[in-house]
Design a protein around this motif. Sequence first.
Motif, short mmCIF file in Angstrom:
data_model
loop_
_atom_site.label_atom_id
_atom_site.label_comp_id
_atom_site.label_asym_id
_atom_site.label_seq_id
_atom_site.Cartn_x
_atom_site.Cartn_y
_atom_site.Cartn_z
N VAL A 137 25.15 34.33 34.76
CA VAL A 137 24.68 33.80 33.49
C VAL A 137 24.04 32.42 33.70
N LYS A 150 21.71 31.76 26.59
CA LYS A 150 22.34 32.31 27.80
C LYS A 150 21.71 33.67 28.11
N ASN A 201 21.18 29.40 31.55
CA ASN A 201 20.49 29.02 30.31
C ASN A 201 18.99 29.08 30.50
#
Length: 200
Positions: free
Chosen positions: A56, A48, A58
Amino acid sequence: MKQINLFIKRLFDFLGSLMGIGILSPILLIISITIKFSSKGPVFFKQKRLGKDGKVFNVFKFRTMVTNAENIGNGLTVKNELDNRITGIGRFLRKLSLDELPQLFNVLLGNMSLVGPRPPVTYFPYDGYQNYPEWAKKRFLMKPGITGMAQVTVRNSVPWNDRIKVDNKYIDSFSLVLDFKILLLTIKKIFSTDNIYMDV
């Protein structure tokens, strides 16, 4: 004018990442197979990170360390290539920055750009976007990049706050010409191992 440049930047990101994935697909496949059969764990490392406006997402990389490396030894800090958490193939991938290639998928999805500030983890150097000082939040006004001004200048040789100042300078100076220069400098930097460690 800036909005037009940002639109062209996104178009270039989309076409560039799509083309890059297509051209590099044999290399991506070979690296994936090598990682899978040389050490235990997944092929990709997912983490993250903070993106544009502090959102946020990935980020994807090829795994270059043993699984759960963040909770072993020096944690996020990788002092040098002798770190015993780095795998054999991982050492090679890091030296040529090939571990970054899966981020082309992040660019294709739209949560990253080819050029921009590097996306920090959610808890360092500040714990969450809300805890960044106001001056430092400027770096989140644009999408994070696979490469950027800090990567082709100071890289990892200076503390995070100094890197943020370089990121802010990029935000203030943004232009398509600057992005092109950074991409060219990145190609040159790939073959230099200066300051690739001590990253967090």
